[in-house]
Design an enzyme around this catalytic site. Sequence first.
Site, PDB file in Angstrom:
ATOM      1  N   PHE A 150     119.723  25.677  57.580  1.00 48.20           N
ATOM      2  CA  PHE A 150     119.541  24.562  56.634  1.00 48.20           C
ATOM      3  C   PHE A 150     120.446  24.660  55.416  1.00 48.20           C
ATOM      4  CE2 PHE A 150     116.931  27.693  54.392  1.00 48.20           C
ATOM      5  CZ  PHE A 150     117.219  27.384  53.079  1.00 48.20           C
ATOM      6  N   LYS A 174     123.494  21.669  67.520  1.00 48.54           N
ATOM      7  CA  LYS A 174     122.054  21.535  67.221  1.00 48.54           C
ATOM      8  C   LYS A 174     121.884  21.989  65.767  1.00 48.54           C
ATOM      9  CE  LYS A 174     118.586  23.471  66.666  1.00 48.54           C
ATOM     10  NZ  LYS A 174     117.942  23.378  65.315  1.00 48.54           N
ATOM     11  N   GLU A 177     116.759  21.395  61.747  1.00 49.16           N
ATOM     12  CA  GLU A 177     115.855  20.236  61.738  1.00 49.16           C
ATOM     13  C   GLU A 177     115.420  19.901  60.304  1.00 49.16           C
ATOM     14  OE1 GLU A 177     115.459  23.287  62.644  1.00 49.16           O
ATOM     15  OE2 GLU A 177     113.377  23.901  62.966  1.00 49.16           O
ATOM     16  N   SER A 227     118.613  33.180  60.360  1.00 50.42           N
ATOM     17  CA  SER A 227     117.946  34.394  59.861  1.00 50.42           C
ATOM     18  C   SER A 227     118.061  35.539  60.870  1.00 50.42           C
ATOM     19  CB  SER A 227     116.480  34.075  59.600  1.00 50.42           C
ATOM     20  OG  SER A 227     115.911  33.594  60.798  1.00 50.42           O
ATOM     21  N   CYS A 282     123.832  32.801  51.912  1.00 49.44           N
ATOM     22  CA  CYS A 282     123.857  34.109  52.575  1.00 49.44           C
ATOM     23  C   CYS A 282     124.781  35.073  51.836  1.00 49.44           C
ATOM     24  CB  CYS A 282     124.310  33.960  54.018  1.00 49.44           C
ATOM     25  SG  CYS A 282     126.015  33.463  54.123  1.00 49.44           S
ATOM     26  N   GLU A 382     115.017  39.938  52.994  1.00 50.71           N
ATOM     27  CA  GLU A 382     115.860  38.897  52.386  1.00 50.71           C
ATOM     28  C   GLU A 382     114.919  37.898  51.711  1.00 50.71           C
ATOM     29  OE1 GLU A 382     117.806  36.208  55.140  1.00 50.71           O
ATOM     30  OE2 GLU A 382     119.548  36.065  53.828  1.00 50.71           O
TER      31      GLU A 382
HETATM   32  P1  NAD Z   1     116.532  29.989  60.755  1.00 50.19           P
HETATM   33  O1  NAD Z   1     116.828  31.245  61.481  1.00 50.19           O
HETATM   34  O2  NAD Z   1     115.117  29.661  60.454  1.00 50.19           O
HETATM   35  O3  NAD Z   1     117.116  28.723  61.551  1.00 50.19           O
HETATM   36  C1  NAD Z   1     118.444  28.680  62.013  1.00 50.19           C
HETATM   37  C2  NAD Z   1     118.534  27.828  63.265  1.00 50.19           C
HETATM   38  O4  NAD Z   1     117.761  28.432  64.305  1.00 50.19           O
HETATM   39  C3  NAD Z   1     117.977  26.412  63.074  1.00 50.19           C
HETATM   40  O5  NAD Z   1     118.819  25.519  63.745  1.00 50.19           O
HETATM   41  C4  NAD Z   1     116.595  26.470  63.706  1.00 50.19           C
HETATM   42  O6  NAD Z   1     116.197  25.251  64.280  1.00 50.19           O
HETATM   43  C5  NAD Z   1     116.753  27.525  64.781  1.00 50.19           C
HETATM   44  N1  NAD Z   1     115.522  28.328  64.976  1.00 50.19           N
HETATM   45  C6  NAD Z   1     114.559  28.597  64.064  1.00 50.19           C
HETATM   46  N2  NAD Z   1     113.630  29.402  64.607  1.00 50.19           N
HETATM   47  C7  NAD Z   1     114.003  29.637  65.877  1.00 50.19           C
HETATM   48  C8  NAD Z   1     113.450  30.412  66.944  1.00 50.19           C
HETATM   49  N3  NAD Z   1     112.316  31.094  66.799  1.00 50.19           N
HETATM   50  N4  NAD Z   1     114.119  30.447  68.113  1.00 50.19           N
HETATM   51  C9  NAD Z   1     115.277  29.764  68.272  1.00 50.19           C
HETATM   52  N5  NAD Z   1     115.839  29.027  67.296  1.00 50.19           N
HETATM   53  C10 NAD Z   1     115.220  28.963  66.109  1.00 50.19           C
HETATM   54  O7  NAD Z   1     117.428  30.038  59.412  1.00 50.19           O
HETATM   55  P2  NAD Z   1     117.377  29.052  58.172  1.00 50.19           P
HETATM   56  O8  NAD Z   1     116.135  29.329  57.398  1.00 50.19           O
HETATM   57  O9  NAD Z   1     117.689  27.689  58.607  1.00 50.19           O
HETATM   58  O10 NAD Z   1     118.659  29.584  57.351  1.00 50.19           O
HETATM   59  C11 NAD Z   1     118.606  30.646  56.424  1.00 50.19           C
HETATM   60  C12 NAD Z   1     119.061  31.940  57.054  1.00 50.19           C
HETATM   61  O11 NAD Z   1     120.390  31.796  57.525  1.00 50.19           O
HETATM   62  C13 NAD Z   1     119.103  33.077  56.036  1.00 50.19           C
HETATM   63  O12 NAD Z   1     118.616  34.236  56.667  1.00 50.19           O
HETATM   64  C14 NAD Z   1     120.580  33.231  55.719  1.00 50.19           C
HETATM   65  O13 NAD Z   1     120.983  34.518  55.299  1.00 50.19           O
HETATM   66  C15 NAD Z   1     121.182  32.891  57.053  1.00 50.19           C
HETATM   67  N6  NAD Z   1     122.583  32.472  56.903  1.00 50.19           N
HETATM   68  C16 NAD Z   1     123.549  33.341  57.290  1.00 50.19           C
HETATM   69  C17 NAD Z   1     124.893  33.017  57.141  1.00 50.19           C
HETATM   70  C18 NAD Z   1     125.958  33.969  57.572  1.00 50.19           C
HETATM   71  O14 NAD Z   1     127.095  33.545  57.701  1.00 50.19           O
HETATM   72  N7  NAD Z   1     125.647  35.230  57.820  1.00 50.19           N
HETATM   73  C19 NAD Z   1     125.239  31.775  56.599  1.00 50.19           C
HETATM   74  C20 NAD Z   1     124.214  30.904  56.207  1.00 50.19           C
HETATM   75  C21 NAD Z   1     122.880  31.262  56.368  1.00 50.19           C
END
Ligand code: NAD
Length: 497
Positions: A150, A174, A177, A227, A282, A382
């Site tokens: 997000f 994808k 959401e 994450s 991040c 985090e």
């Molecule tokens: P998230 O892991 O909740 O969601 C990321 C994606 O995975 C979304 O599209 C979501 O729909 C999907 N998703 C969520 N739960 C899932 C599951 N159980 N199984 C399969 N798919 C699933 O992350 P978020 O809260 O949207 O984003 C924040 C996280 O992203 C933080 O941990 C941040 O550090 C990380 N991030 C990392 C970088 C990097 O380059 N390392 C960059 C930006 C964000």
Amino acid sequence: MPDRLPLFIGGDFVAGGGDEILPVTNPATQEVLTQVRFATHTEINRAVASARAAFVEWRETPLPERARLMLRYQNLLKQHQDEIARILSLETGKIFSDAQGDVWRGIEVVEHACNIASLMMGETAENVAGGIDTHSYIQPLGVCAGITPFNFPAMIPLWMFPLAIACGNTFVLKPSEQDPMTPNRLAELFVEAGSPPGVLQLIHGGKDQVEALLLHPDIRAVSFVGSLPVARHVYRTGTHQLKRVQAMSGAKNHMVVMPDANRDQVVRNLASASCGAAGQRCMAISVAVFVGESAEWIPQVRDAMATLRPGGWDDQNAAYGPQITPQARRRIIELIATGKEEGAECLLDGSECKVEGYPDGNWVGPTLFGNVSADMTIYREEIFGPVLLCAQVSDLDDAIRLINANPFGNGVSIFTSSGAAARRFQHEIDVGQVGINIPIPVPLPFFSFTGWRQSFFGDQHAYGKQAVKFYTETKTVMSRWFDDAPPAEPNMTIKLA
Ligand code: NAD
């Protein structure tokens, strides 16, 4: 905005038919902006089939034409930059300057994709054996997929599909959401730039839709950002399905403060790098490691953070916006409470933050903890909010040891005026992106985004030359040619001058 966001399949925007529908809300007000309907398995299969069919022609499209699509797309994104930023502000709550930055960092990746012709050049060597030459080509993989978080709904999708498509692949995106309106607008502009039908697909959804993409036999490569637990799962499942996977994951970024650093720079940069974008980056700094007497500056960091206040997207004086959801806010506030219970000293507490005119926003004020140790929950997890932890160590060796023992390795920074200290730090630190007197060292797109250890699973990183390797395969050709004409008699006459 439409009442319900469409999916984008086979060149058409179509209303999805899934049962699961989620409201997309403004995090500053809870106003429902639109709804997102998750894709059904049939729709996902249709999207992949359409990407597969489009690949047949798209891979044959000459490189300069693929580059020209990117040039047109870059131009359109620039023209619509503020309009996209406004949509992004609405659904993420980001203040407008942050939203503009999000779009701009994505446009820079599209600019990089405009260079695709030189990025896809292979290698040649003549006479590797008698009369035999070798040359290599770089060819696209096929259908690739991208799953995005997000926190950067413009930049991170643009890390992925423009480069993958410029390489000759077709793509299924994808997005998160939680803020899907921005990616939909990116897809509309991609069509306007002249993308042939089926080259880009966009499906909405969550866990189940991700699972379907990971298990789909026709998807060759998956780019993921999110994450740690999800990144780990996506990497394991995707590689188990013999797909190529790059999974960018969570972070805990430290900034080392040496006693010889410029104090004002340290104070200003710590405040903005920890709280900017509500700490939902991040690459945000979440731990300040004070070496020796630099710890005396902690009260000034507190004072600088106390001047920062969150606010609405168009508030020129606001430093940052709300957290993405009420749940995200609650989690941060619980972690702040845990920090206090576990003995960290709360020097500034943003748990009760209120913002005038926005009684329902997901606000967390700047929060600062002193006396933090590595065993505390707030250090191990985090937080992803405007919370800065202060740790104190006696010398640079201890600082390096502390950071290298942390499982994450996304970004790190040192503030010092000693070249020798900076040189040792950059060499010995086990983190993939290092800033020297720069708090958030995000590489520009002609480099790659090189998080390490638990912040990244895979071999080739996002954007830059590494992304081109990720989205392509190298084919090596050895060739020998026979001449049917009888070999000419060697001329043995030696001409004497
Ligand atoms: P998230 O892991 O909740 O969601 C990321 C994606 O995975 C979304 O599209 C979501 O729909 C999907 N998703 C969520 N739960 C899932 C599951 N159980 N199984 C399969 N798919 C699933 O992350 P978020 O809260 O949207 O984003 C924040 C996280 O992203 C933080 O941990 C941040 O550090 C990380 N991030 C990392 C970088 C990097 O380059 N390392 C960059 C930006 C964000």
